[in-house]
Each structure stands twice: as structure tokens, then as C-alpha cells.
Design a protein around this motif. Structure first.
Motif, PDB file in Angstrom:
ATOM      1  N   ALA A   6      27.332 -21.730 -44.575  1.00 44.87           N
ATOM      2  CA  ALA A   6      27.670 -21.172 -43.271  1.00 44.87           C
ATOM      3  C   ALA A   6      26.734 -21.685 -42.182  1.00 44.87           C
ATOM      4  O   ALA A   6      27.138 -21.845 -41.030  1.00 44.87           O
ATOM      5  CB  ALA A   6      27.609 -19.649 -43.323  1.00 44.87           C
ATOM      6  N   ALA A   7      25.506 -21.968 -42.529  1.00 46.24           N
ATOM      7  CA  ALA A   7      24.539 -22.424 -41.532  1.00 46.24           C
ATOM      8  C   ALA A   7      24.747 -23.879 -41.142  1.00 46.24           C
ATOM      9  O   ALA A   7      24.363 -24.278 -40.040  1.00 46.24           O
ATOM     10  CB  ALA A   7      23.130 -22.232 -42.059  1.00 46.24           C
ATOM     11  N   THR A   8      25.340 -24.675 -42.001  1.00 50.55           N
ATOM     12  CA  THR A   8      25.424 -26.104 -41.711  1.00 50.55           C
ATOM     13  C   THR A   8      26.818 -26.563 -41.302  1.00 50.55           C
ATOM     14  O   THR A   8      26.955 -27.245 -40.288  1.00 50.55           O
ATOM     15  CB  THR A   8      24.975 -26.932 -42.918  1.00 50.55           C
ATOM     16  N   LYS A   9      27.838 -26.219 -42.046  1.00 52.49           N
ATOM     17  CA  LYS A   9      29.157 -26.800 -41.798  1.00 52.49           C
ATOM     18  C   LYS A   9      29.750 -26.396 -40.446  1.00 52.49           C
ATOM     19  O   LYS A   9      30.011 -27.262 -39.617  1.00 52.49           O
ATOM     20  CB  LYS A   9      30.128 -26.423 -42.926  1.00 52.49           C
ATOM     21  N   PRO A  10      29.994 -25.119 -40.179  1.00 53.81           N
ATOM     22  CA  PRO A  10      30.628 -24.789 -38.901  1.00 53.81           C
ATOM     23  C   PRO A  10      29.697 -24.987 -37.707  1.00 53.81           C
ATOM     24  O   PRO A  10      30.150 -25.261 -36.603  1.00 53.81           O
ATOM     25  CB  PRO A  10      31.029 -23.325 -39.047  1.00 53.81           C
ATOM     26  N   GLN A  11      28.410 -24.884 -37.925  1.00 51.82           N
ATOM     27  CA  GLN A  11      27.469 -25.010 -36.821  1.00 51.82           C
ATOM     28  C   GLN A  11      27.444 -26.433 -36.281  1.00 51.82           C
ATOM     29  O   GLN A  11      27.392 -26.649 -35.074  1.00 51.82           O
ATOM     30  CB  GLN A  11      26.080 -24.563 -37.281  1.00 51.82           C
ATOM     31  N   VAL A  12      27.504 -27.425 -37.161  1.00 48.16           N
ATOM     32  CA  VAL A  12      27.483 -28.821 -36.720  1.00 48.16           C
ATOM     33  C   VAL A  12      28.757 -29.146 -35.948  1.00 48.16           C
ATOM     34  O   VAL A  12      28.712 -29.782 -34.889  1.00 48.16           O
ATOM     35  CB  VAL A  12      27.291 -29.772 -37.923  1.00 48.16           C
ATOM     36  N   LEU A  13      29.907 -28.697 -36.429  1.00 48.61           N
ATOM     37  CA  LEU A  13      31.159 -28.932 -35.716  1.00 48.61           C
ATOM     38  C   LEU A  13      31.177 -28.160 -34.398  1.00 48.61           C
ATOM     39  O   LEU A  13      31.640 -28.676 -33.375  1.00 48.61           O
ATOM     40  CB  LEU A  13      32.362 -28.545 -36.578  1.00 48.61           C
ATOM     41  N   GLY A  14      30.667 -26.931 -34.402  1.00 47.77           N
ATOM     42  CA  GLY A  14      30.605 -26.150 -33.169  1.00 47.77           C
ATOM     43  C   GLY A  14      29.738 -26.825 -32.125  1.00 47.77           C
ATOM     44  O   GLY A  14      30.083 -26.867 -30.941  1.00 47.77           O
ATOM     45  N   LEU A  15      28.593 -27.365 -32.549  1.00 46.80           N
ATOM     46  CA  LEU A  15      27.722 -28.077 -31.616  1.00 46.80           C
ATOM     47  C   LEU A  15      28.410 -29.317 -31.075  1.00 46.80           C
ATOM     48  O   LEU A  15      28.309 -29.622 -29.885  1.00 46.80           O
ATOM     49  CB  LEU A  15      26.404 -28.453 -32.286  1.00 46.80           C
ATOM     50  N   PHE A  16      29.134 -30.043 -31.929  1.00 40.38           N
ATOM     51  CA  PHE A  16      29.859 -31.227 -31.469  1.00 40.38           C
ATOM     52  C   PHE A  16      30.854 -30.862 -30.381  1.00 40.38           C
ATOM     53  O   PHE A  16      30.946 -31.544 -29.353  1.00 40.38           O
ATOM     54  CB  PHE A  16      30.575 -31.905 -32.641  1.00 40.38           C
ATOM     55  N   LEU A  17      31.606 -29.797 -30.593  1.00 39.63           N
ATOM     56  CA  LEU A  17      32.593 -29.391 -29.587  1.00 39.63           C
ATOM     57  C   LEU A  17      31.924 -28.955 -28.288  1.00 39.63           C
ATOM     58  O   LEU A  17      32.410 -29.264 -27.191  1.00 39.63           O
ATOM     59  CB  LEU A  17      33.477 -28.282 -30.151  1.00 39.63           C
ATOM     60  N   MET A  18      30.802 -28.255 -28.396  1.00 41.41           N
ATOM     61  CA  MET A  18      30.085 -27.830 -27.189  1.00 41.41           C
ATOM     62  C   MET A  18      29.532 -29.049 -26.423  1.00 41.41           C
ATOM     63  O   MET A  18      29.619 -29.096 -25.197  1.00 41.41           O
ATOM     64  CB  MET A  18      28.947 -26.884 -27.555  1.00 41.41           C
ATOM     65  N   ASP A  47      39.595 -29.884 -17.403  1.00 47.14           N
ATOM     66  CA  ASP A  47      39.079 -28.513 -17.406  1.00 47.14           C
ATOM     67  C   ASP A  47      39.659 -27.691 -18.559  1.00 47.14           C
ATOM     68  O   ASP A  47      38.942 -26.909 -19.187  1.00 47.14           O
ATOM     69  CB  ASP A  47      39.373 -27.826 -16.073  1.00 47.14           C
ATOM     70  N   VAL A  48      40.929 -27.869 -18.854  1.00 43.80           N
ATOM     71  CA  VAL A  48      41.546 -27.129 -19.964  1.00 43.80           C
ATOM     72  C   VAL A  48      40.970 -27.597 -21.303  1.00 43.80           C
ATOM     73  O   VAL A  48      40.633 -26.773 -22.160  1.00 43.80           O
ATOM     74  CB  VAL A  48      43.081 -27.289 -19.931  1.00 43.80           C
ATOM     75  N   VAL A  49      40.834 -28.901 -21.482  1.00 43.16           N
ATOM     76  CA  VAL A  49      40.258 -29.429 -22.726  1.00 43.16           C
ATOM     77  C   VAL A  49      38.816 -28.944 -22.880  1.00 43.16           C
ATOM     78  O   VAL A  49      38.393 -28.539 -23.973  1.00 43.16           O
ATOM     79  CB  VAL A  49      40.345 -30.966 -22.758  1.00 43.16           C
ATOM     80  N   THR A  50      38.069 -28.947 -21.779  1.00 46.93           N
ATOM     81  CA  THR A  50      36.689 -28.454 -21.812  1.00 46.93           C
ATOM     82  C   THR A  50      36.646 -26.993 -22.223  1.00 46.93           C
ATOM     83  O   THR A  50      35.827 -26.591 -23.057  1.00 46.93           O
ATOM     84  CB  THR A  50      36.026 -28.637 -20.431  1.00 46.93           C
ATOM     85  N   GLY A 108      34.140 -24.192 -30.035  1.00 43.40           N
ATOM     86  CA  GLY A 108      32.753 -24.428 -30.436  1.00 43.40           C
ATOM     87  C   GLY A 108      31.955 -23.143 -30.515  1.00 43.40           C
ATOM     88  O   GLY A 108      31.161 -22.947 -31.444  1.00 43.40           O
ATOM     89  N   ALA A 109      32.156 -22.259 -29.555  1.00 45.58           N
ATOM     90  CA  ALA A 109      31.457 -20.967 -29.587  1.00 45.58           C
ATOM     91  C   ALA A 109      31.919 -20.124 -30.771  1.00 45.58           C
ATOM     92  O   ALA A 109      31.104 -19.453 -31.419  1.00 45.58           O
ATOM     93  CB  ALA A 109      31.692 -20.217 -28.279  1.00 45.58           C
ATOM     94  N   LEU A 110      33.211 -20.152 -31.065  1.00 42.49           N
ATOM     95  CA  LEU A 110      33.714 -19.403 -32.227  1.00 42.49           C
ATOM     96  C   LEU A 110      33.181 -19.966 -33.538  1.00 42.49           C
ATOM     97  O   LEU A 110      32.865 -19.202 -34.462  1.00 42.49           O
ATOM     98  CB  LEU A 110      35.239 -19.389 -32.232  1.00 42.49           C
ATOM     99  N   MET A 111      33.056 -21.292 -33.622  1.00 44.62           N
ATOM    100  CA  MET A 111      32.484 -21.889 -34.832  1.00 44.62           C
ATOM    101  C   MET A 111      31.021 -21.479 -34.994  1.00 44.62           C
ATOM    102  O   MET A 111      30.584 -21.128 -36.092  1.00 44.62           O
ATOM    103  CB  MET A 111      32.581 -23.419 -34.768  1.00 44.62           C
ATOM    104  N   SER A 112      30.268 -21.501 -33.909  1.00 42.83           N
ATOM    105  CA  SER A 112      28.865 -21.090 -33.977  1.00 42.83           C
ATOM    106  C   SER A 112      28.739 -19.604 -34.283  1.00 42.83           C
ATOM    107  O   SER A 112      27.854 -19.199 -35.032  1.00 42.83           O
ATOM    108  CB  SER A 112      28.160 -21.429 -32.665  1.00 42.83           C
ATOM    109  N   LEU A 113      29.628 -18.792 -33.718  1.00 40.99           N
ATOM    110  CA  LEU A 113      29.633 -17.362 -34.027  1.00 40.99           C
ATOM    111  C   LEU A 113      29.968 -17.132 -35.498  1.00 40.99           C
ATOM    112  O   LEU A 113      29.354 -16.296 -36.168  1.00 40.99           O
ATOM    113  CB  LEU A 113      30.624 -16.620 -33.132  1.00 40.99           C
ATOM    114  N   GLY A 114      30.936 -17.895 -36.016  1.00 39.22           N
ATOM    115  CA  GLY A 114      31.267 -17.793 -37.437  1.00 39.22           C
ATOM    116  C   GLY A 114      30.093 -18.160 -38.325  1.00 39.22           C
ATOM    117  O   GLY A 114      29.866 -17.534 -39.368  1.00 39.22           O
ATOM    118  N   ALA A 115      29.333 -19.168 -37.915  1.00 43.43           N
ATOM    119  CA  ALA A 115      28.139 -19.547 -38.681  1.00 43.43           C
ATOM    120  C   ALA A 115      27.120 -18.424 -38.665  1.00 43.43           C
ATOM    121  O   ALA A 115      26.515 -18.104 -39.697  1.00 43.43           O
ATOM    122  CB  ALA A 115      27.530 -20.819 -38.105  1.00 43.43           C
TER     123      ALA A 115
END
Length: 129
Positions: free
Chosen positions: A46-58, A13-16, A23-30
Motif C-alpha cells: 500500500a505504501a509503494t504501489k498506489p503512492q507512486v502512481l498518485g505522485l505521477f498523476l499529481m 483544465d479538465v485533464v488537470t 492522484g489524491a485518491l490514490m495517495s489517500l488509498g495508500a
């Protein structure tokens, strides 16, 4: 339930939660980068780099929280499609912007596309690159 299982559940639960927040912060940054960056090339970054990593984390958080094995192949396929399409679409938008003179060429340190575009304009064919 045993205390060990409860401890494992708490760790998952903590890791999640960490994955979801990061992931939400990365997508918000994008999203903020798309609105605030001055030119097309930096907006594409900004549209590609952080968004792909943010989606992976989500997606990883979703897979951890579901706690079943069958959801992981679906999540991996979704991430692979995003990983393959985001850079390709950004590349095509960048080439289009370059050809229509919507980019700031003075910000480029090395212009590798100029010779290809001039060669294509000179003989009327489309470039391979």
C-alpha cells in the motif's frame, strides 16, 4: 483570445482536475492501506504501489497546469527519484521484517528467501540476494 485557445485551455483544465483528483485518491488509498492493512507486507504494498502512481498523476497535473516546457524535466526527475527509491526501501524493509520475524510467513505462497537466510546464518556471511 480565440475560441480555439479557450477550448484547449478548458480541456487542459479538465485533464488537470481529473489527474489531481485521481492522484489524491490514490495517495489517500495508500494512507488508508498503511493504517488498515493487517501485516507488514500488505502495508508495504500500500505504501509503494498506489503512492507512486498518485505522485505521477499529481506531477503530471502540475506540469499541465503550469503550461511551460521548463517545468517538465524537473517533474520527471522528481518522479524518477520516487520511482527508484520507493521499491528499494520497501524491499529493504521487507527483508528486515523477514529476518526479524515480524512478517506473517504463513501468508507466503512461496518462501524464496528462507534458503538464503539459512545459508547466511550457517556460514556467518551475508547473502548476496
Amino acid at each position: 483570445m480565440t475560441p480555439e485557445a479557450t477550448g484547449v485551455d478548458a480541456v487542459i483544465d479538465v485533464v488537470t482536475a481529473v489527474f489531481l483528483v485521481v492522484g489524491a485518491l490514490m495517495s489517500l488509498g495508500a494512507a488508508i492501506g498503511l493504517l488498515r492493512f493487517p501485516d507488514l507486507m500488505s502495508r508495504m504494498h500500500a505504501a509503494t504501489k498506489p503512492q507512486v502512481l498518485g505522485l505521477f498523476l499529481m506531477l503530471a497535473a502540475m506540469g499541465l497546469q503550469m503550461r511551460t516546457w521548463w517545468v517538465w524535466p524537473v517533474l520527471v526527475v522528481a518522479w524518477i527519484f520516487q520511482l527508484l527509491t520507493a521499491p528499494v526501501s520497501a524491499h529493504m524493509v521487507g527483508r528486515s521484517a523477514y529476518r526479524t520475524k515480524h512478517g506473517h510467513r504463513e501468508l507466503l505462497t512461496k518462501d524464496e528467501l528462507e534458503a538464503v537466510v539459512q545459508r547466511a546464518a550457517g556460514d556467518g556471511s551475508t547473502p548476496d540476494a
